[in-house]
Structure formats: structure tokens, C-alpha cells
Design a protein around this motif. Structure first.
Motif, PDB file in Angstrom:
ATOM      1  N   SER A  10      -7.409  14.457  -5.006  1.00  0.00           N
ATOM      2  CA  SER A  10      -6.149  14.879  -4.409  1.00  0.00           C
ATOM      3  C   SER A  10      -5.482  13.737  -3.648  1.00  0.00           C
ATOM      4  O   SER A  10      -4.280  13.506  -3.782  1.00  0.00           O
ATOM      5  CB  SER A  10      -6.370  16.057  -3.460  1.00  0.00           C
ATOM      6  N   HIS A  11      -6.261  13.017  -2.877  1.00  0.00           N
ATOM      7  CA  HIS A  11      -5.701  11.877  -2.138  1.00  0.00           C
ATOM      8  C   HIS A  11      -5.228  10.784  -3.081  1.00  0.00           C
ATOM      9  O   HIS A  11      -4.189  10.158  -2.842  1.00  0.00           O
ATOM     10  CB  HIS A  11      -6.729  11.328  -1.150  1.00  0.00           C
ATOM     11  N   GLU A  12      -5.966  10.552  -4.158  1.00  0.00           N
ATOM     12  CA  GLU A  12      -5.577   9.526  -5.128  1.00  0.00           C
ATOM     13  C   GLU A  12      -4.306   9.916  -5.889  1.00  0.00           C
ATOM     14  O   GLU A  12      -3.540   9.044  -6.296  1.00  0.00           O
ATOM     15  CB  GLU A  12      -6.720   9.238  -6.103  1.00  0.00           C
ATOM     16  N   THR A  15      -0.745   9.305  -3.600  1.00  0.00           N
ATOM     17  CA  THR A  15      -0.109   7.991  -3.444  1.00  0.00           C
ATOM     18  C   THR A  15       0.933   7.720  -4.529  1.00  0.00           C
ATOM     19  O   THR A  15       2.087   7.440  -4.201  1.00  0.00           O
ATOM     20  CB  THR A  15      -1.176   6.880  -3.405  1.00  0.00           C
ATOM     21  N   PRO A  16       0.598   7.797  -5.811  1.00  0.00           N
ATOM     22  CA  PRO A  16       1.638   7.547  -6.814  1.00  0.00           C
ATOM     23  C   PRO A  16       2.712   8.635  -6.820  1.00  0.00           C
ATOM     24  O   PRO A  16       3.873   8.364  -7.113  1.00  0.00           O
ATOM     25  CB  PRO A  16       0.872   7.507  -8.141  1.00  0.00           C
ATOM     26  N   LEU A  17       2.332   9.851  -6.477  1.00  0.00           N
ATOM     27  CA  LEU A  17       3.305  10.933  -6.434  1.00  0.00           C
ATOM     28  C   LEU A  17       4.332  10.692  -5.339  1.00  0.00           C
ATOM     29  O   LEU A  17       5.524  10.942  -5.525  1.00  0.00           O
ATOM     30  CB  LEU A  17       2.605  12.281  -6.228  1.00  0.00           C
ATOM     31  N   THR A  18       3.892  10.184  -4.205  1.00  0.00           N
ATOM     32  CA  THR A  18       4.817   9.873  -3.114  1.00  0.00           C
ATOM     33  C   THR A  18       5.798   8.781  -3.531  1.00  0.00           C
ATOM     34  O   THR A  18       7.004   8.881  -3.270  1.00  0.00           O
ATOM     35  CB  THR A  18       4.046   9.443  -1.851  1.00  0.00           C
ATOM     36  N   ALA A  19       5.311   7.755  -4.207  1.00  0.00           N
ATOM     37  CA  ALA A  19       6.190   6.680  -4.686  1.00  0.00           C
ATOM     38  C   ALA A  19       7.203   7.220  -5.694  1.00  0.00           C
ATOM     39  O   ALA A  19       8.390   6.879  -5.634  1.00  0.00           O
ATOM     40  CB  ALA A  19       5.353   5.567  -5.309  1.00  0.00           C
ATOM     41  N   LYS A  54       3.247  18.197  -5.418  1.00  0.00           N
ATOM     42  CA  LYS A  54       2.795  17.850  -4.071  1.00  0.00           C
ATOM     43  C   LYS A  54       2.262  19.086  -3.350  1.00  0.00           C
ATOM     44  O   LYS A  54       1.231  19.023  -2.677  1.00  0.00           O
ATOM     45  CB  LYS A  54       3.945  17.227  -3.284  1.00  0.00           C
ATOM     46  N   ALA A  55       2.925  20.223  -3.514  1.00  0.00           N
ATOM     47  CA  ALA A  55       2.464  21.464  -2.890  1.00  0.00           C
ATOM     48  C   ALA A  55       1.111  21.894  -3.461  1.00  0.00           C
ATOM     49  O   ALA A  55       0.226  22.336  -2.714  1.00  0.00           O
ATOM     50  CB  ALA A  55       3.503  22.571  -3.076  1.00  0.00           C
ATOM     51  N   LEU A  61      -6.201  20.365  -1.237  1.00  0.00           N
ATOM     52  CA  LEU A  61      -6.808  19.748  -0.052  1.00  0.00           C
ATOM     53  C   LEU A  61      -7.162  20.795   0.998  1.00  0.00           C
ATOM     54  O   LEU A  61      -8.218  20.706   1.632  1.00  0.00           O
ATOM     55  CB  LEU A  61      -5.863  18.704   0.543  1.00  0.00           C
ATOM     56  N   ASP A  62      -6.297  21.781   1.186  1.00  0.00           N
ATOM     57  CA  ASP A  62      -6.588  22.853   2.144  1.00  0.00           C
ATOM     58  C   ASP A  62      -7.820  23.643   1.728  1.00  0.00           C
ATOM     59  O   ASP A  62      -8.679  23.950   2.559  1.00  0.00           O
ATOM     60  CB  ASP A  62      -5.388  23.789   2.290  1.00  0.00           C
ATOM     61  N   ILE A  63      -7.926  23.964   0.454  1.00  0.00           N
ATOM     62  CA  ILE A  63      -9.089  24.702  -0.047  1.00  0.00           C
ATOM     63  C   ILE A  63     -10.356  23.869   0.154  1.00  0.00           C
ATOM     64  O   ILE A  63     -11.389  24.376   0.582  1.00  0.00           O
ATOM     65  CB  ILE A  63      -8.911  25.071  -1.538  1.00  0.00           C
ATOM     66  N   SER A  64     -10.252  22.574  -0.117  1.00  0.00           N
ATOM     67  CA  SER A  64     -11.394  21.680   0.066  1.00  0.00           C
ATOM     68  C   SER A  64     -11.824  21.645   1.529  1.00  0.00           C
ATOM     69  O   SER A  64     -13.017  21.684   1.843  1.00  0.00           O
ATOM     70  CB  SER A  64     -11.016  20.279  -0.416  1.00  0.00           C
ATOM     71  N   ARG A  65     -10.850  21.578   2.432  1.00  0.00           N
ATOM     72  CA  ARG A  65     -11.163  21.570   3.871  1.00  0.00           C
ATOM     73  C   ARG A  65     -11.778  22.893   4.304  1.00  0.00           C
ATOM     74  O   ARG A  65     -12.702  22.918   5.127  1.00  0.00           O
ATOM     75  CB  ARG A  65      -9.903  21.286   4.674  1.00  0.00           C
TER      76      ARG A  65
END
Length: 78
Positions: A10-12, A15-19, A54-55, A61-65
Motif C-alpha cells: 500500500s505504501h509503495e 508514492t507513484p499514485l501521488t505523483a 487512493k481511497a 492501510l486502515d484494515i492492516s492497522r
């Protein structure tokens, strides 16, 4: 192990999605280049889908946390 994998992926992806998202936004705002109506329509669709992706990543990420116990779910009656 699964939670770590989901978190890393998810974190990986973020980054490209934000760009991509920011690049599309700059073009749509006319900062980079002027575009015609048809291009604006298609780029708007791409930006909306980037927002959806992104959502979904944020949800993963929320589920993982939650599964890792790093995020607590507070339930309230509604």
C-alpha cells in the motif's frame, strides 16, 4: 506477515499514485499547458479514478492497522 505485506504494498503504491494525481491536477488547472474540453474530460476521469484508488489504498492501510492492533475501532450508537 500478511499485514506487513499489505502495508508495504500500500505504501509503495501511494508514492507513484501521488505523483500521477498531482501531475493530472496541474494539467487540469492549466498550470502546465492549456488543454481543450475533450482532453479536460478524459483527464478529469483519470483524476477521479486516481482519487478512488487512493481511497482504496487508504482503506487497505486502515484494515492492516486494525488487524495489527495499531488502530482501535471506536463504536458508537447511531
Amino acid at each position: 506477515m500478511k499485514s506487513d505485506f499489505v502495508s508495504t504494498v500500500s505504501h509503495e503504491l501511494r508514492t507513484p499514485l501521488t505523483a500521477l494525481h498531482e501531475g493530472l491536477a496541474l494539467v487540469l488547472e492549466g498550470v502546465v499547458v492549456k488543454i481543450d474540453e475533450e482532453a479536460y474530460k478524459f483527464l478529469s476521469i483519470a483524476l477521479n479514478n486516481a482519487d478512488r484508488l487512493k481511497a482504496l489504498i487508504n482503506d487497505l492501510l486502515d484494515i492492516s492497522r486494525l488487524e495489527a492492533g495499531r488502530l482501535k475501532l471506536e463504536r458508537t450508537q447511531c
